[in-house]
Each structure stands twice: as structure tokens, then as C-alpha cells.
Write an enzyme that holds these catalytic residues in place. Structure first.
Site, PDB file in Angstrom:
ATOM      1  CG  ASP A  11      -1.706   1.362   0.460  1.00  0.00           C
ATOM      2  OD1 ASP A  11      -2.516   0.849  -0.223  1.00  0.00           O
ATOM      3  OD2 ASP A  11      -1.595   2.396   2.108  1.00  0.00           O
ATOM      4  CB  SER A  12       0.284   4.439  -1.371  1.00  0.00           C
ATOM      5  OG  SER A  12      -0.996   5.097  -0.765  1.00  0.00           O
ATOM      6  CB  CYS A  74      -2.544   0.636  -2.125  1.00  0.00           C
ATOM      7  SG  CYS A  74      -3.094   2.542  -3.011  1.00  0.00           S
ATOM      8  CD  GLU A 159      -1.205   7.605   5.164  1.00  0.00           C
ATOM      9  OE1 GLU A 159      -0.402   8.104   5.154  1.00  0.00           O
ATOM     10  OE2 GLU A 159      -1.787   6.342   4.654  1.00  0.00           O
ATOM     11  CB  CYS A 193     -10.286   5.191   0.246  1.00  0.00           C
ATOM     12  SG  CYS A 193      -8.279   5.206   0.996  1.00  0.00           S
ATOM     13  CG  HIS A 195      -5.652   5.553   4.147  1.00  0.00           C
ATOM     14  ND1 HIS A 195      -5.084   4.829   3.636  1.00  0.00           N
ATOM     15  CD2 HIS A 195      -5.528   5.901   5.091  1.00  0.00           C
ATOM     16  CE1 HIS A 195      -4.312   4.963   3.344  1.00  0.00           C
ATOM     17  NE2 HIS A 195      -3.856   6.279   4.197  1.00  0.00           N
TER      18      HIS A 195
END
Length: 276
Positions: A11-12, A74, A159, A193, A195
């Protein structure tokens, strides 16, 4: 360092850990290497060319660590890099390796969760602008109406560990309202996503009754399980020692602190140095 045959999960940043957690719970016997490209995240607003190159860098690094199978956990990387890597890179350079994404497994089942045949997709600008979800979903559910909403502030909030604070409420409410105003028939919202599951408590607090919220983690884990059963020639390559190794291209201490929130347990990562 070559740890042996492992499943790579990329993942990024941190979001892919929500997918990795479900995969490791579903298939605890396998060895895994997780890589977060935190030094260059978030990917969402980068160009196609940049996302492709960043993703390829990380996939090839995982290959070099002994991962014959890599999961792009991702959505942005899956939308903008997966097809090119599968069609242009693997046949030429890595014919015995495989790279899988998160979009197709989700597209294969998302229509089963909607009675009105009208769904919403919430993702990064990169994922939304790629139109990957409407195109993939149409292959399996051509009757499904798909409305998209980009949520550019959600990943930065998460994040920076601000997602549970009151300041995040405004942006959760803003993007949900913008999506639901597009069609009153929406009865299922896909969080496109990895996240976004960390925002589920806030989303559910304001989501109207009758609208189902769908994450990807369990869907992707089930899909990987099915893939390995269908491809035993790949499954036998993966060591079954239950090892989990974590790498980040960013600051290890920062990664470990944030990653533990996504993964649900303490993490001790190692440094991955990008050759750029």
C-alpha cells in the site's frame, strides 16, 4: 534481505493494513511481507505515470524479497498501475509472478448488496477519476447504477491520526451529503479506499437508515483464499510458517506508531530504502 517465499502486500501507506489484517486472519498459515511506501504517500493526487512508477518500484522490491504473489492493497495503485503491470511487465520480466488488486474482487460482489441497484463509491481523487469502479462493476452488474464521490481530506485526516477527533466530522458529513444528493436511491456505499474503515464509526453515526456500508478487507481476503485454492501451483510456493514482516519507506518509528492503529496490534517494522 531475502526472507523466503512470502505473499507481498503493498500500500502507499497505512490503509492496506486493514486488508492485510483480514488476509492474515483468514489465512494465518502463510508468510507475509507488508510494504508501506510512506515516504511518497499519499498516492491519490499523483499523475498516472507517477503512480505507475511508484507502484512498480515497490512491486519489484517485493519480488526481490521472495514474493511470487503481490496484493496491491491500495485502490489508487490498483486503479492506475495494476493492469499495466499485469499486461506489460509480468509477461516480459516476471512470467512466474502474479500481482492482484482490490478492485476486481470488490466489483464481482458489490451488486449483491444493493436492492435498489444504485450504489455509491467513495474514494480518492485518483481512484474516482480513473473510473475503474464503474467500468469493472459494469462487467459483472451491468444493471447497476454507480455514483462516485472523491474524498480528498479523508486520507490526510487518517494518516495524521485526526480521524476520531471532532474536526473530522465536518469532512465526513460533507462528502457523505455530496454523494447522497446525487441519487436518493443509493442503498449501498462502498468505501473504495483501504484507509476509510477507520472512519466507519463516524460514517455510521450520520448515515441514514437503510443504507449499507461496505468495506473491502474481508472481500479481498475471501478472494485471495479462493485464488490460492484455484491455483495450488502458487500456493505451494508460499512458506507456511505464519511469519509477518513489515517494511516502510518512511520513518520507522512514525510508521510503527500509526500502523498499530490500522493493524490492531503492535508492529515493529524495518526500513526499505527506495532507489530513486
Amino acid at each position: 534481505m531475502n526472507i523466503g517465499q512470502s505473499i507481498g502486500v503493498f500500500d502507499s501507506g497505512y490503509g492496506g493494513l486493514t486488508v492485510f489484517k483480514s488476509i492474515a486472519e483468514k489465512l494465518p498459515q502463510y508468510n507475509y511481507i507488508y510494504l508501506g511506501d510512506n515516504a511518497r504517500s499519499p498516492y491519490g493526487d499523483h499523475s498516472y505515470e507517477t503512480i505507475y512508477q511508484y507502484t512498480l518500484d515497490c512491486v519489484e522490491w517485493l519480488f526481490a524479497q521472495g514474493c511470487p504473489l503481490v496484493i496491491l492493497a491500495c485502490n489508487t495503485a490498483s486503479a492506475k498501475a495494476l493492469r499495466s503491470i499485469q499486461q506489460k511487465v509480468l509477461p516480459v520480466k516476471y512470467p512466474n509472478h502474479r500481482v492482484l488488486g482490490v478492485i476486481r474482487p470488490t466489483a464481482e460482489v458489490v451488486g449483491d448488496f444493493s436492492s435498489s441497484k444504485t450504489i455509491g463509491v467513495m474514494g480518492t481523487r485518483g481512484t474516482v477519476n480513473s473510473l475503474s469502479y464503474p467500468m469493472e462493476i459494469a462487467k459483472f452488474f451491468p444493471e447497476l447504477k454507480v455514483l462516485q464521490q472523491s474524498c480528498p481530506m479523508w486520507v490526510p485526516l487518517i494518516e495524521n491520526n485526526e480521524h476520531l477527533n471532532p474536526g473530522a466530522d465536518y469532512f465526513v458529513d460533507k462528502y457523505l451529503k455530496e454523494l447522497l444528493e446525487k441519487d436518493a436511491e443509493i442503498d449501498c456505499i462502498l468505501l473504495a479506499c483501504t484507509h476509510y474503515p477507520l472512519l466507519i464509526p463516524k460514517i455510521k453515526a450520520i448515515l441514514p437508515e437503510g443504507i449499507q456500508l461496505l468495506g473491502q478487507a474481508e472481500i479481498v481476503a475471501d478472494s485471495l483464499d479462493a485464488y490460492l485454492k484455484k491455483h495450488p501451483e502458487m500456493a505451494i510456493k508460499i512458506a507456511q510458517e505464519g511469519e509477518k514482516n513489515f517494511y516502510t519507506s518512511g520513518d520507522r518509528e512514525v510508521f510503527d506508531q500509526h500502523a498499530s492503529i490500522f493493524f490492531g496490534e503492535e508492529i515493529e517494522s524495518e526500513q526499505m530504502h527506495l532507489q530513486v
